[in-house]
Scaffold this motif. Sequence first.
Motif, PDB file in Angstrom:
ATOM      1  N   VAL A  32      -7.050  37.701  54.050  1.00  0.00           N
ATOM      2  CA  VAL A  32      -7.327  38.746  53.057  1.00  0.00           C
ATOM      3  C   VAL A  32      -6.736  38.295  51.726  1.00  0.00           C
ATOM      4  N   ILE A  33      -7.546  38.342  50.670  1.00  0.00           N
ATOM      5  CA  ILE A  33      -7.097  38.014  49.310  1.00  0.00           C
ATOM      6  C   ILE A  33      -7.076  39.316  48.506  1.00  0.00           C
ATOM      7  N   ARG A  34      -5.971  39.564  47.805  1.00  0.00           N
ATOM      8  CA  ARG A  34      -5.863  40.757  46.966  1.00  0.00           C
ATOM      9  C   ARG A  34      -5.426  40.353  45.559  1.00  0.00           C
ATOM     10  N   ALA A  35      -5.858  41.137  44.592  1.00  0.00           N
ATOM     11  CA  ALA A  35      -5.410  40.954  43.204  1.00  0.00           C
ATOM     12  C   ALA A  35      -5.097  42.331  42.641  1.00  0.00           C
ATOM     13  N   ARG A  36      -4.004  42.423  41.900  1.00  0.00           N
ATOM     14  CA  ARG A  36      -3.657  43.697  41.266  1.00  0.00           C
ATOM     15  C   ARG A  36      -2.772  43.434  40.057  1.00  0.00           C
ATOM     16  N   LYS A  37      -2.710  44.425  39.227  1.00  0.00           N
ATOM     17  CA  LYS A  37      -1.855  44.370  38.048  1.00  0.00           C
ATOM     18  C   LYS A  37      -0.562  45.111  38.376  1.00  0.00           C
ATOM     19  N   GLY A  39       2.456  45.991  36.041  1.00  0.00           N
ATOM     20  CA  GLY A  39       3.013  45.909  34.694  1.00  0.00           C
ATOM     21  C   GLY A  39       2.346  44.787  33.935  1.00  0.00           C
ATOM     22  N   PRO A  40       3.125  43.850  33.380  1.00  0.00           N
ATOM     23  CA  PRO A  40       2.540  42.757  32.602  1.00  0.00           C
ATOM     24  C   PRO A  40       2.076  41.568  33.463  1.00  0.00           C
ATOM     25  N   LEU A  41       2.179  41.710  34.786  1.00  0.00           N
ATOM     26  CA  LEU A  41       1.877  40.586  35.674  1.00  0.00           C
ATOM     27  C   LEU A  41       0.570  40.769  36.439  1.00  0.00           C
ATOM     28  N   LEU A  42      -0.077  39.651  36.722  1.00  0.00           N
ATOM     29  CA  LEU A  42      -1.170  39.603  37.671  1.00  0.00           C
ATOM     30  C   LEU A  42      -0.550  39.141  38.985  1.00  0.00           C
ATOM     31  N   VAL A  43      -0.820  39.874  40.049  1.00  0.00           N
ATOM     32  CA  VAL A  43      -0.300  39.531  41.366  1.00  0.00           C
ATOM     33  C   VAL A  43      -1.481  39.190  42.263  1.00  0.00           C
ATOM     34  N   LEU A  44      -1.438  38.000  42.834  1.00  0.00           N
ATOM     35  CA  LEU A  44      -2.454  37.546  43.779  1.00  0.00           C
ATOM     36  C   LEU A  44      -1.770  37.385  45.130  1.00  0.00           C
ATOM     37  N   GLU A  45      -2.392  37.932  46.167  1.00  0.00           N
ATOM     38  CA  GLU A  45      -1.839  37.812  47.506  1.00  0.00           C
ATOM     39  C   GLU A  45      -2.878  37.230  48.448  1.00  0.00           C
ATOM     40  N   ALA A  46      -2.421  36.365  49.309  1.00  0.00           N
ATOM     41  CA  ALA A  46      -3.242  35.831  50.390  1.00  0.00           C
ATOM     42  C   ALA A  46      -2.463  36.098  51.673  1.00  0.00           C
ATOM     43  N   GLU A  47      -3.022  36.951  52.514  1.00  0.00           N
ATOM     44  CA  GLU A  47      -2.363  37.294  53.772  1.00  0.00           C
ATOM     45  C   GLU A  47      -3.270  36.882  54.915  1.00  0.00           C
ATOM     46  N   HIS A  48      -2.683  36.225  55.901  1.00  0.00           N
ATOM     47  CA  HIS A  48      -3.500  35.772  57.027  1.00  0.00           C
ATOM     48  C   HIS A  48      -2.752  35.889  58.343  1.00  0.00           C
ATOM     49  N   ASP A  49      -3.539  35.902  59.403  1.00  0.00           N
ATOM     50  CA  ASP A  49      -2.971  35.881  60.747  1.00  0.00           C
ATOM     51  C   ASP A  49      -2.289  34.543  60.945  1.00  0.00           C
ATOM     52  N   HIS A 105       1.700  37.795  60.866  1.00  0.00           N
ATOM     53  CA  HIS A 105       1.058  37.593  59.561  1.00  0.00           C
ATOM     54  C   HIS A 105       1.955  36.805  58.618  1.00  0.00           C
ATOM     55  N   ILE A 106       1.319  36.033  57.766  1.00  0.00           N
ATOM     56  CA  ILE A 106       2.014  35.310  56.702  1.00  0.00           C
ATOM     57  C   ILE A 106       1.415  35.782  55.380  1.00  0.00           C
ATOM     58  N   LEU A 107       2.271  36.087  54.416  1.00  0.00           N
ATOM     59  CA  LEU A 107       1.839  36.586  53.117  1.00  0.00           C
ATOM     60  C   LEU A 107       2.351  35.667  52.018  1.00  0.00           C
ATOM     61  N   ALA A 108       1.424  35.114  51.237  1.00  0.00           N
ATOM     62  CA  ALA A 108       1.781  34.344  50.044  1.00  0.00           C
ATOM     63  C   ALA A 108       1.509  35.242  48.848  1.00  0.00           C
ATOM     64  N   ARG A 109       2.500  35.390  47.977  1.00  0.00           N
ATOM     65  CA  ARG A 109       2.373  36.266  46.808  1.00  0.00           C
ATOM     66  C   ARG A 109       2.655  35.441  45.553  1.00  0.00           C
ATOM     67  N   VAL A 110       1.653  35.369  44.686  1.00  0.00           N
ATOM     68  CA  VAL A 110       1.745  34.623  43.444  1.00  0.00           C
ATOM     69  C   VAL A 110       1.712  35.632  42.297  1.00  0.00           C
ATOM     70  N   SER A 111       2.589  35.466  41.329  1.00  0.00           N
ATOM     71  CA  SER A 111       2.559  36.368  40.169  1.00  0.00           C
ATOM     72  C   SER A 111       2.816  35.566  38.898  1.00  0.00           C
TER      73      SER A 111
END
Length: 116
Positions: A32-37, A39-49, A105-111
Amino acid sequence: LLDVAVPRLILQPIVENAVEHDLTPQHGGQLVIRARKEGPLLVLEAEHDGHMSPEDFASVESMLSSPVEDVDISGQIGLRNVRQRLSLLYGEQGRIRLSQPDEAHILARVSFPLSL
């Protein structure tokens, strides 16, 4: 957020790691790929089994929390490259973190700073 520019090769190595290490034709799985704002940051998440051993997780955490110039060049090439790219583009404001929200699950969070 569809119009937000995302630097090249930020998500690709993370997705590639998920597919290479955990999401296989034999085992299946979900990414699953998610993107959200935030505050001033863009947060991208990739979560997988998937699952990481405590040793692997500690190794990744050590690499991600060390100064960029002190990172060993062996292993974790994809994550290291993402980290270096974020550092070059955004300095301290560009971050990548890995976590295990649960045992399956493993979650990678990039901001990084949001620019429209």
